[in-house]
Design an enzyme around this catalytic site. Sequence first.
Site, PDB file in Angstrom:
ATOM      1  N   ARG A   5     -13.337  -4.664  -6.470  1.00 36.72           N
ATOM      2  CA  ARG A   5     -14.038  -4.267  -7.695  1.00 36.72           C
ATOM      3  C   ARG A   5     -13.560  -5.142  -8.851  1.00 36.72           C
ATOM      4  O   ARG A   5     -12.352  -5.385  -9.009  1.00 36.72           O
ATOM      5  CB  ARG A   5     -13.761  -2.799  -8.043  1.00 36.72           C
ATOM      6  CG  ARG A   5     -14.544  -1.796  -7.210  1.00 36.72           C
ATOM      7  CD  ARG A   5     -16.051  -1.814  -7.535  1.00 36.72           C
ATOM      8  NE  ARG A   5     -16.802  -0.834  -6.767  1.00 36.72           N
ATOM      9  CZ  ARG A   5     -17.366  -1.060  -5.581  1.00 36.72           C
ATOM     10  NH1 ARG A   5     -17.251  -2.244  -5.009  1.00 36.72           N
ATOM     11  NH2 ARG A   5     -18.049  -0.113  -4.968  1.00 36.72           N
ATOM     12  N   GLU A  64     -20.426  -5.198 -14.024  1.00 43.47           N
ATOM     13  CA  GLU A  64     -21.511  -6.002 -13.447  1.00 43.47           C
ATOM     14  C   GLU A  64     -22.846  -5.259 -13.401  1.00 43.47           C
ATOM     15  O   GLU A  64     -23.864  -5.843 -13.026  1.00 43.47           O
ATOM     16  CB  GLU A  64     -21.137  -6.478 -12.044  1.00 43.47           C
ATOM     17  CG  GLU A  64     -20.998  -5.346 -11.044  1.00 43.47           C
ATOM     18  CD  GLU A  64     -20.416  -5.794  -9.699  1.00 43.47           C
ATOM     19  OE1 GLU A  64     -20.264  -6.990  -9.467  1.00 43.47           O
ATOM     20  OE2 GLU A  64     -20.103  -4.904  -8.902  1.00 43.47           O
ATOM     21  N   PRO A 107      -9.255   0.613  -4.106  1.00 44.92           N
ATOM     22  CA  PRO A 107     -10.394   1.155  -4.871  1.00 44.92           C
ATOM     23  C   PRO A 107     -10.137   0.950  -6.358  1.00 44.92           C
ATOM     24  O   PRO A 107      -8.986   0.707  -6.768  1.00 44.92           O
ATOM     25  CB  PRO A 107     -10.368   2.649  -4.543  1.00 44.92           C
ATOM     26  CG  PRO A 107      -9.253   2.881  -3.594  1.00 44.92           C
ATOM     27  CD  PRO A 107      -8.402   1.667  -3.531  1.00 44.92           C
ATOM     28  N   ASP A 152       0.873  -1.171   0.000  1.00 41.57           N
ATOM     29  CA  ASP A 152       0.000   0.000   0.000  1.00 41.57           C
ATOM     30  C   ASP A 152       0.909   1.219   0.000  1.00 41.57           C
ATOM     31  O   ASP A 152       1.872   1.259   0.771  1.00 41.57           O
ATOM     32  CB  ASP A 152      -0.900  -0.011   1.267  1.00 41.57           C
ATOM     33  CG  ASP A 152      -2.055   0.978   1.151  1.00 41.57           C
ATOM     34  OD1 ASP A 152      -1.809   2.159   0.857  1.00 41.57           O
ATOM     35  OD2 ASP A 152      -3.200   0.548   1.355  1.00 41.57           O
ATOM     36  N   ASP A 169     -16.260 -11.667  -5.822  1.00 40.44           N
ATOM     37  CA  ASP A 169     -17.541 -11.119  -5.346  1.00 40.44           C
ATOM     38  C   ASP A 169     -17.992  -9.998  -6.272  1.00 40.44           C
ATOM     39  O   ASP A 169     -19.159  -9.609  -6.244  1.00 40.44           O
ATOM     40  CB  ASP A 169     -17.401 -10.593  -3.908  1.00 40.44           C
ATOM     41  CG  ASP A 169     -18.741 -10.134  -3.344  1.00 40.44           C
ATOM     42  OD1 ASP A 169     -19.708 -10.907  -3.440  1.00 40.44           O
ATOM     43  OD2 ASP A 169     -18.826  -9.001  -2.826  1.00 40.44           O
ATOM     44  N   HIS A 192     -21.799  -9.826  -5.437  1.00 38.52           N
ATOM     45  CA  HIS A 192     -21.447  -8.541  -4.800  1.00 38.52           C
ATOM     46  C   HIS A 192     -22.189  -8.384  -3.467  1.00 38.52           C
ATOM     47  O   HIS A 192     -22.948  -7.432  -3.277  1.00 38.52           O
ATOM     48  CB  HIS A 192     -21.759  -7.371  -5.753  1.00 38.52           C
ATOM     49  CG  HIS A 192     -21.018  -6.114  -5.384  1.00 38.52           C
ATOM     50  ND1 HIS A 192     -20.594  -5.194  -6.286  1.00 38.52           N
ATOM     51  CD2 HIS A 192     -20.616  -5.625  -4.170  1.00 38.52           C
ATOM     52  CE1 HIS A 192     -19.979  -4.204  -5.678  1.00 38.52           C
ATOM     53  NE2 HIS A 192     -19.981  -4.449  -4.377  1.00 38.52           N
TER      54      HIS A 192
END
Length: 329
Positions: free
Chosen positions: A234, A263, A206, A175, A258, A294
């Site tokens: 995502r 989508e 993100p 990160d 997920d 999701h």
Amino acid sequence: MKIICYGVIKMEESRIENWAQKNNVEVKIVHADLCAENAELAEGFDCVSSEGNLPVDASVYEKFKQYGIKQLAIRQVGVDNQDLAAAKKNGIKITNVAAYSPRAIAELGVTDAMYLLRKIGIYQDRMAHGDFTYDESTISTEIFNCTVGIIGAGHIGGASAHLYSALGAKVLACDPVYDASLEPYLTYTDFDTILAESDIISLHTPLLASTENMIDKTAFDKMKKKPILVNVARGGLVDTQALIAALKNGQISAAALDTLADETDFYNKKDMLNSLPADYKELKAMPQVLITPHIAFFTKLAVKNSIEIALNDAKTIISGGEVKSVVNL
Ligand code: NAD
């Protein structure tokens, strides 16, 4: 004070109504996601709240400006479907709920990883055919012998690191932002080291221009331990064609998804089996792929918190106060 809430799912209704009663605010509930076609329903309201993944374009914010609306309170973390600059240009402050329950999402990621690690899907399939056998192809590894790579150690990545480290796994993370409080649970390293050394890779960044397709062919080529890939962030973080190839050629052993790129065409819709894009049909048919619709966020606490935090912030802004959750300053 009047707030219109778009994208309201059944389970939110009574919670939104309770909040409205407690706060003496008039609330209108709209089940459809906010989009250009239904933005005019907001005329006459002081604020808009929304949840969903449909792209929201400049025309929506222009209408809000005409109606004197200055705020859009998003009841979720991700704001990648919003045009933040266009909203700002039209004087609309967008707020999100940065942490309604990071554990909710982290727990689904860990559950998925354990499910795939222990080959439960494969056994479930065998059981459905009365097949009680096990063999070398389904032998597993204990989680405490695994290295888990967290990409994006923010709220959800950090919560995932807590959970994996509690299970005894070695946790690596990358990160650009360093968080000293996570040091007991993980070791910071770089993206390439995570790809090379992890048995489980869990995505928690993100979706941004800089992270779109971050897991592409080049990234899969660097994965050395046939990892399980978990994406509860995502869909657009992963190049779908490269993922299919990596699953087919055994570069990764399994994937839990997920969220899928694009989508919005089938998110929270029924009977989509035949209308799914060909690549998702292909993924769905693979025994080592686990797809959920999701729902990582979908826990009682997360739903309650996302409503309370978003609507409290909306009320504060309408009343002239300031909140920290504005994402397009
Ligand atoms: P967060 O902002 O707390 O954390 C994101 C972290 O990613 C930050 O620490 C950031 O520095 C880091 N990051 C950004 N670019 C990076 C890069 N290139 N490499 C490594 N790290 C990078 O956000 P969060 O609350 O942890 O949520 C993460 C994402 O999860 C959200 O943006 C959203 O898209 C997704 N999400 C999914 C669900 C679901 O139901 N599936 C629910 C909530 C959130």
